[in-house]
Design an enzyme around this catalytic site. Structure first.
Site, PDB file in Angstrom:
ATOM      1  N   GLU A 333       0.967  -1.355   0.061  1.00 49.50           N
ATOM      2  CA  GLU A 333       0.051   0.018  -0.021  1.00 49.50           C
ATOM      3  C   GLU A 333       0.860   1.243   0.075  1.00 49.50           C
ATOM      4  OE1 GLU A 333      -3.340   1.123   0.074  1.00 49.50           O
ATOM      5  OE2 GLU A 333      -2.438   3.113   0.332  1.00 49.50           O
ATOM      6  N   ASP A 382      -6.526  -4.553  -6.035  1.00 50.99           N
ATOM      7  CA  ASP A 382      -7.575  -3.485  -5.841  1.00 50.99           C
ATOM      8  C   ASP A 382      -7.266  -2.188  -6.165  1.00 50.99           C
ATOM      9  OD1 ASP A 382      -9.931  -2.380  -5.153  1.00 50.99           O
ATOM     10  OD2 ASP A 382      -9.955  -3.183  -2.990  1.00 50.99           O
ATOM     11  N   CYS A 409     -12.914  -0.738  -9.465  1.00 51.80           N
ATOM     12  CA  CYS A 409     -13.943   0.238  -9.579  1.00 51.80           C
ATOM     13  C   CYS A 409     -14.035   0.885 -10.610  1.00 51.80           C
ATOM     14  CB  CYS A 409     -13.797   1.179  -7.899  1.00 51.80           C
ATOM     15  SG  CYS A 409     -12.087   1.998  -8.381  1.00 51.80           S
TER      16      CYS A 409
HETATM   17  N1  SAH Z   1      -7.913  -3.104  -0.761  1.00 49.86           N
HETATM   18  C1  SAH Z   1      -8.206  -2.222   0.029  1.00 49.86           C
HETATM   19  C2  SAH Z   1      -8.220  -0.482  -0.503  1.00 49.86           C
HETATM   20  C3  SAH Z   1      -8.453  -0.544  -1.966  1.00 49.86           C
HETATM   21  S1  SAH Z   1      -8.679   1.251  -2.413  1.00 49.86           S
HETATM   22  C4  SAH Z   1      -9.679  -2.204   0.536  1.00 49.86           C
HETATM   23  O1  SAH Z   1     -10.657  -3.018   0.120  1.00 49.86           O
HETATM   24  O2  SAH Z   1     -10.316  -1.561   1.683  1.00 49.86           O
HETATM   25  C5  SAH Z   1      -7.174   1.442  -3.162  1.00 49.86           C
HETATM   26  C6  SAH Z   1      -5.775   1.512  -2.494  1.00 49.86           C
HETATM   27  O3  SAH Z   1      -4.655   1.626  -3.377  1.00 49.86           O
HETATM   28  C7  SAH Z   1      -5.868   2.892  -1.750  1.00 49.86           C
HETATM   29  O4  SAH Z   1      -5.563   2.658  -0.362  1.00 49.86           O
HETATM   30  C8  SAH Z   1      -4.709   3.694  -2.181  1.00 49.86           C
HETATM   31  O5  SAH Z   1      -3.783   4.535  -1.364  1.00 49.86           O
HETATM   32  C9  SAH Z   1      -3.703   2.765  -2.831  1.00 49.86           C
HETATM   33  N2  SAH Z   1      -2.859   2.831  -3.967  1.00 49.86           N
HETATM   34  C10 SAH Z   1      -2.982   3.612  -5.018  1.00 49.86           C
HETATM   35  N3  SAH Z   1      -1.848   3.842  -5.781  1.00 49.86           N
HETATM   36  C11 SAH Z   1      -1.159   2.767  -5.260  1.00 49.86           C
HETATM   37  C12 SAH Z   1       0.211   2.320  -5.915  1.00 49.86           C
HETATM   38  N4  SAH Z   1       0.710   2.700  -6.898  1.00 49.86           N
HETATM   39  N5  SAH Z   1       0.946   1.225  -5.167  1.00 49.86           N
HETATM   40  C13 SAH Z   1       0.197   0.792  -3.920  1.00 49.86           C
HETATM   41  N6  SAH Z   1      -1.045   1.330  -3.586  1.00 49.86           N
HETATM   42  C14 SAH Z   1      -1.574   2.339  -4.057  1.00 49.86           C
END
Ligand code: SAH
Length: 452
Positions: A333, A382, A409
């Site tokens: 994350e 995700d 999404c």
């Molecule tokens: N799987 C989690 C959150 C999904 S939302 C759940 O179900 O609650 C997408 C997440 O990706 C967010 O927390 C965002 O901060 C993170 N994110 C965005 N770009 C990213 C990247 N390049 N690498 C890792 N995480 C990332």
């Protein structure tokens, strides 16, 4: 086409755009009409003309669509929150299903038999979090509500039908506290006044409620009085204020002072407990989140022996949900604070076979893979709307896990990424849509890719 700007004309609405606007055609020219529903026959007024398409305003519904319903909320068309209230719930599920099917087929060029969306039994009052701006109307009354679409005008609405019933009680209690203590709402035009936003979160499973008042001041005046009043509301567990004295659209800062309770609330998805603070990222529709995570678990087909990577893991919700059925789970994350929450949540649940990395999925995964110390049986992704970076997808293909579970999404970037992986040794096995945000256009889905 002989329709000019400001002309009125009649048109059949035959489809809907992904932002919820109705689509109709006259002589092959395409019109986008806000608030029109697929199946409506309407009178519209041309507002903006481009070479191949134009925008029009809905003037009169001549023959309504069979899927058209009365909007339940009095401010539905003015407020920026909902886009699909005039469409029956069945119509909304079909609309979202169409979005997924057409992206998978047209953008992805893939074949899949996609079952109907998994919707909600009761699609109202599902949101566990809301941030209400506070302001003053033209008569000087304090108002709380939502911003009108694309503006910063506050539409007065204490009882948004997407949030829990307690919200209205809480907002009215805070307004009364403001009147009685002569505390002014914030005015962004001249950066004066005190109360900017009210953040309310409710843990649906435990009933615990959190209120955080965002203020343009170093301290919240008469905070004891506020606590005394809010404490009367059932479930009130945490009250805090957040200092934000900047001229900015960003709502929260990290300067939070707890004035009642521990500064967090506890919720549960399945048998995993989560500690949620004012700033934590947490899924807003817990009822549907549980169904979605159960599908991720099912698609992952874990036996207890697998090494799982959960990319874009947020506060580790999916990682922890899978951990009890896997040998080990690695979460990645980008937001360090979310990684801290994830680690704390693992400890809270006595889960020891998870490990979280703070960093970009497209950097951490290749790095760990290159170092040779890891492999994956299942990879879950995700990502945010823009989808996965190619470096991330290339590494997934190189690691060659048996299954890739893609939570998305955005159907368009999903279809692009599925295609990319299908060109690199994967077969699209299943796609299941979920309605995580009824009455809005957001379309969520879980797909399963298996190694060919
Ligand atoms: N799987 C989690 C959150 C999904 S939302 C759940 O179900 O609650 C997408 C997440 O990706 C967010 O927390 C965002 O901060 C993170 N994110 C965005 N770009 C990213 C990247 N390049 N690498 C890792 N995480 C990332």
């Amino acid at each position: 086409m002989d329709i000019n700007k400001n002309d009125c004309f009649t048109v059949h609405i035959t489809d809907m755009r992904k932002d919820g606007d109705g689509i109709g055609k006259t002589d092959g020219y395409t019109w986008f009409v806000k608030d029109a529903v697929k199946g409506d026959f309407i009178e519209a007024k041309a507002t903006k003309l481009k070479s191949s398409y134009g925008y029009a305003r809905l003037m009169k519904i001549i023959d309504p669509s069979p899927e058209r319903v009365e909007c339940a909320c009095p401010v539905a068309t003015r407020c920026g929150g909902c886009q699909l209230q005039a469409l029956s719930y069945r119509g909304q599920l079909e609309f979202k299903h169409d979005q997924i099917v057409s992206a998978i087929e047209r953008i992805g060029g893939l074949d899949a038999d996609i079952p109907p969306l998994i919707g909600m039994e009761d699609p109202w009052r599902y949101r566990n979090k809301a941030q209400f701006p506070v302001g003053t109307d033209k008569d000087g009354r304090i108002v709380t509500g939502f911003y009108a679409k694309r503006t910063h005008d506050i539409i007065d609405n204490d009882d948004c039908l997407l949030g829990p019933e307690e919200n209205s009680d809480i907002l009215n209690t805070i307004k009364l506290y403001m009147y009685d203590n002569s505390i002014q709402p914030y005015d962004e035009r001249n950066h004066s006044g005190i109360i900017r936003h009210i953040l309310i979160r409710k843990a649906f499973f435990t009933g615990q409620i959190m209120v955080c008042i965002v203020i343009n001041s170093r301290h919240l005046p008469h905070s004891d009085d506020l606590v005394k009043r809010l404490d009367k509301i059932d479930g009130m567990s945490s009250i805090s204020y957040c200092v934000n004295m900047k001229d900015t659209n960003v709502i929260l800062t990290d300067q939070i002072t707890d004035i009642y309770g521990p500064g967090y609330i506890i919720d549960r998805i399945g048998d995993v407990e989560y500690r949620i603070s004012a700033q934590s990222f947490y899924q807003v529709n817990p009822v549907q989140t549980k169904k979605l995570y159960e599908t991720v678990l099912e698609f992952a087909s874990l036996t207890g022996e697998e090494t799982v990577w959960d990319l874009y893991c947020g506060i580790g919700t999916i990682s922890l949900f899978l951990a009890k059925r896997a040998k080990e789970v690695y979460g990645v994350e980008i937001v360090p604070r979310a990684v801290r929450d994830a680690t704390e949540n693992a400890a809270l649940n006595n889960i020891t076979n998870v490990h979280f990395f703070a960093g970009k999925a497209e950097e951490v995964l290749p790095e760990e893979f290159k170092n040779g110390g890891t492999h994956a049986d299942v990879i879950v992704v995700d990502p945010p709307r823009k989808g996965c970076d190619e470096r991330c997808l290339d590494t997934i293909a190189a690691m060659a896990p048996k299954r890739v579970v893609y939570v998305s999404c955005d159907p368009a970037t999903l279809a692009r990424d599925l295609r990319y992986l299908c060109d690199r040794g994967y077969i699209l096995d299943k796609v299941q849509g979920f309605d995580m945000f009824p009455f809005t256009c957001h379309t969520e889905s879980v797909s399963l890719l298996i190694k060919a």
